[in-house]
Write an enzyme that holds these catalytic residues in place. Structure first.
Site, PDB file in Angstrom:
ATOM      1  N   ARG A  35       0.832  -1.205   0.000  1.00  0.00           N
ATOM      2  CA  ARG A  35       0.000   0.000   0.000  1.00  0.00           C
ATOM      3  C   ARG A  35       0.864   1.251   0.000  1.00  0.00           C
ATOM      4  O   ARG A  35       1.872   1.308   0.718  1.00  0.00           O
ATOM      5  CB  ARG A  35      -0.900   0.028   1.238  1.00  0.00           C
ATOM      6  CG  ARG A  35      -2.017  -0.973   1.181  1.00  0.00           C
ATOM      7  CD  ARG A  35      -2.941  -0.797   2.383  1.00  0.00           C
ATOM      8  NE  ARG A  35      -3.820  -1.934   2.526  1.00  0.00           N
ATOM      9  CZ  ARG A  35      -4.983  -2.074   1.898  1.00  0.00           C
ATOM     10  NH1 ARG A  35      -5.430  -1.131   1.103  1.00  0.00           N
ATOM     11  NH2 ARG A  35      -5.715  -3.166   2.089  1.00  0.00           N
ATOM     12  N   ASP A  36       0.430   2.244  -0.774  1.00  0.00           N
ATOM     13  CA  ASP A  36       1.084   3.551  -0.734  1.00  0.00           C
ATOM     14  C   ASP A  36       0.763   4.207   0.608  1.00  0.00           C
ATOM     15  O   ASP A  36      -0.384   4.230   1.054  1.00  0.00           O
ATOM     16  CB  ASP A  36       0.577   4.426  -1.885  1.00  0.00           C
ATOM     17  CG  ASP A  36       1.448   5.665  -2.080  1.00  0.00           C
ATOM     18  OD1 ASP A  36       2.020   5.802  -3.180  1.00  0.00           O
ATOM     19  OD2 ASP A  36       1.535   6.500  -1.151  1.00  0.00           O
ATOM     20  N   ILE A  37       1.781   4.750   1.266  1.00  0.00           N
ATOM     21  CA  ILE A  37       1.601   5.320   2.604  1.00  0.00           C
ATOM     22  C   ILE A  37       0.737   6.583   2.582  1.00  0.00           C
ATOM     23  O   ILE A  37       0.079   6.918   3.566  1.00  0.00           O
ATOM     24  CB  ILE A  37       2.981   5.571   3.257  1.00  0.00           C
ATOM     25  CG1 ILE A  37       2.877   5.577   4.766  1.00  0.00           C
ATOM     26  CG2 ILE A  37       3.659   6.807   2.722  1.00  0.00           C
ATOM     27  CD1 ILE A  37       4.219   5.508   5.481  1.00  0.00           C
ATOM     28  N   ASN A  94       5.285   7.117 -12.923  1.00  0.00           N
ATOM     29  CA  ASN A  94       5.956   8.393 -13.127  1.00  0.00           C
ATOM     30  C   ASN A  94       7.432   8.134 -13.446  1.00  0.00           C
ATOM     31  O   ASN A  94       8.054   7.259 -12.850  1.00  0.00           O
ATOM     32  CB  ASN A  94       5.821   9.261 -11.877  1.00  0.00           C
ATOM     33  CG  ASN A  94       4.377   9.601 -11.586  1.00  0.00           C
ATOM     34  OD1 ASN A  94       3.618   9.917 -12.489  1.00  0.00           O
ATOM     35  ND2 ASN A  94       3.985   9.514 -10.332  1.00  0.00           N
ATOM     36  N   GLU A 102       9.267  10.627  -7.637  1.00  0.00           N
ATOM     37  CA  GLU A 102       9.916  11.003  -6.378  1.00  0.00           C
ATOM     38  C   GLU A 102      10.834   9.913  -5.837  1.00  0.00           C
ATOM     39  O   GLU A 102      11.890  10.211  -5.295  1.00  0.00           O
ATOM     40  CB  GLU A 102       8.844  11.349  -5.326  1.00  0.00           C
ATOM     41  CG  GLU A 102       8.084  12.621  -5.679  1.00  0.00           C
ATOM     42  CD  GLU A 102       7.024  12.951  -4.650  1.00  0.00           C
ATOM     43  OE1 GLU A 102       6.970  14.102  -4.215  1.00  0.00           O
ATOM     44  OE2 GLU A 102       6.256  12.038  -4.294  1.00  0.00           O
ATOM     45  N   VAL A 103      10.397   8.669  -5.936  1.00  0.00           N
ATOM     46  CA  VAL A 103      11.207   7.560  -5.412  1.00  0.00           C
ATOM     47  C   VAL A 103      11.915   6.888  -6.600  1.00  0.00           C
ATOM     48  O   VAL A 103      11.247   6.380  -7.515  1.00  0.00           O
ATOM     49  CB  VAL A 103      10.335   6.542  -4.644  1.00  0.00           C
ATOM     50  CG1 VAL A 103      11.191   5.382  -4.151  1.00  0.00           C
ATOM     51  CG2 VAL A 103       9.617   7.218  -3.475  1.00  0.00           C
ATOM     52  N   HIS A 107       8.249   1.995  -9.966  1.00  0.00           N
ATOM     53  CA  HIS A 107       7.012   1.562  -9.318  1.00  0.00           C
ATOM     54  C   HIS A 107       5.833   1.949 -10.181  1.00  0.00           C
ATOM     55  O   HIS A 107       5.862   2.947 -10.894  1.00  0.00           O
ATOM     56  CB  HIS A 107       6.873   2.153  -7.917  1.00  0.00           C
ATOM     57  CG  HIS A 107       7.067   3.638  -7.857  1.00  0.00           C
ATOM     58  ND1 HIS A 107       8.307   4.217  -7.896  1.00  0.00           N
ATOM     59  CD2 HIS A 107       6.179   4.656  -7.788  1.00  0.00           C
ATOM     60  CE1 HIS A 107       8.174   5.535  -7.831  1.00  0.00           C
ATOM     61  NE2 HIS A 107       6.892   5.830  -7.776  1.00  0.00           N
ATOM     62  N   HIS A 109       1.745   2.771  -9.810  1.00  0.00           N
ATOM     63  CA  HIS A 109       0.635   3.059  -8.903  1.00  0.00           C
ATOM     64  C   HIS A 109      -0.611   2.410  -9.501  1.00  0.00           C
ATOM     65  O   HIS A 109      -0.983   2.724 -10.636  1.00  0.00           O
ATOM     66  CB  HIS A 109       0.362   4.561  -8.829  1.00  0.00           C
ATOM     67  CG  HIS A 109       1.496   5.386  -8.320  1.00  0.00           C
ATOM     68  ND1 HIS A 109       1.507   5.919  -7.050  1.00  0.00           N
ATOM     69  CD2 HIS A 109       2.643   5.798  -8.908  1.00  0.00           C
ATOM     70  CE1 HIS A 109       2.623   6.630  -6.888  1.00  0.00           C
ATOM     71  NE2 HIS A 109       3.323   6.570  -7.999  1.00  0.00           N
TER      72      HIS A 109
HETATM   73  P1  5GP Z   1       6.256   8.778  -7.244  1.00  0.00           P
HETATM   74  O1  5GP Z   1       5.922  10.218  -7.025  1.00  0.00           O
HETATM   75  O2  5GP Z   1       7.727   8.514  -7.157  1.00  0.00           O
HETATM   76  O3  5GP Z   1       5.619   8.207  -8.469  1.00  0.00           O
HETATM   77  O4  5GP Z   1       5.545   8.006  -6.071  1.00  0.00           O
HETATM   78  C1  5GP Z   1       6.158   7.664  -4.874  1.00  0.00           C
HETATM   79  C2  5GP Z   1       5.073   7.167  -3.937  1.00  0.00           C
HETATM   80  O5  5GP Z   1       5.705   6.532  -2.846  1.00  0.00           O
HETATM   81  C3  5GP Z   1       4.182   8.265  -3.387  1.00  0.00           C
HETATM   82  O6  5GP Z   1       2.831   8.049  -3.781  1.00  0.00           O
HETATM   83  C4  5GP Z   1       4.372   8.170  -1.875  1.00  0.00           C
HETATM   84  O7  5GP Z   1       3.184   8.368  -1.166  1.00  0.00           O
HETATM   85  C5  5GP Z   1       4.915   6.763  -1.708  1.00  0.00           C
HETATM   86  N1  5GP Z   1       5.776   6.607  -0.559  1.00  0.00           N
HETATM   87  C6  5GP Z   1       6.784   7.443  -0.172  1.00  0.00           C
HETATM   88  N2  5GP Z   1       7.379   6.983   0.945  1.00  0.00           N
HETATM   89  C7  5GP Z   1       6.748   5.816   1.267  1.00  0.00           C
HETATM   90  C8  5GP Z   1       6.922   4.871   2.323  1.00  0.00           C
HETATM   91  O8  5GP Z   1       7.766   4.994   3.204  1.00  0.00           O
HETATM   92  N3  5GP Z   1       6.080   3.801   2.323  1.00  0.00           N
HETATM   93  C9  5GP Z   1       5.120   3.610   1.373  1.00  0.00           C
HETATM   94  N4  5GP Z   1       4.367   2.527   1.468  1.00  0.00           N
HETATM   95  N5  5GP Z   1       4.932   4.486   0.356  1.00  0.00           N
HETATM   96  C10 5GP Z   1       5.733   5.581   0.308  1.00  0.00           C
END
Ligand code: 5GP
Length: 121
Positions: A35-37, A94, A102-103, A107, A109
């Protein structure tokens, strides 16, 4: 092959190493789904490959066929687990600065559980 550009300190790498917690929904040899946090929908699951790929382009170039198939199997599993096959869902990955990633671990979503409306920026 080791991807030298990959940042091993990113949060998903820590989740994969069990150094950080996650609400894991499904996993197998190739993928982890959790799950996304900061969920933005009733169902907001992140589907990631276990091997280190920084983004979708890295994965497209360097992943094995088995790893690519496993991602699609992950989509199917999550859709089945949350019974999204009737009402549908949204899948997003993304990539890079313009994509707002961001990460820096690839990944996807998978969002669902309510009407998400049209895609608009
Ligand atoms: P991005 O913007 O890189 O596509 O999405 C990164 C996602 O990782 C975001 O939706 C954010 O809420 C999620 N995320 C960031 N830190 C954590 C974490 O520590 N645990 C979980 N489960 N999701 C995270």
């Amino acid at each position: 092959m080791i991807n030298e550009e990959y940042d091993k300190n990113n949060i998903f790498a820590k989740i994969l190493r069990k150094e950080a917690k996650a609400d894991i929904i499904f996993e197998n040899e190739y993928i982890l789904c959790f799950r996304d946090i900061f969920a933005i929908a009733p169902v907001h699951i992140l589907i990631i490959p276990k091997r280190h790929f920084k983004d979708i382009f890295d994965f497209s170039k360097n992943a094995s066929s088995e790893e690519k198939v496993a991602i699609f199997d992950g989509f199917e599993n999550i859709i089945k687990i949350f019974k999204l096959d009737q009402d549908g869902c949204r899948l997003i990955s993304n990539f890079g600065d313009h994509g707002g990633q961001e990460v820096p671990h690839l990944h996807f979503h998978l969002l669902g559980g309510k009407g998400l409306g049209p895609m608009r920026s």
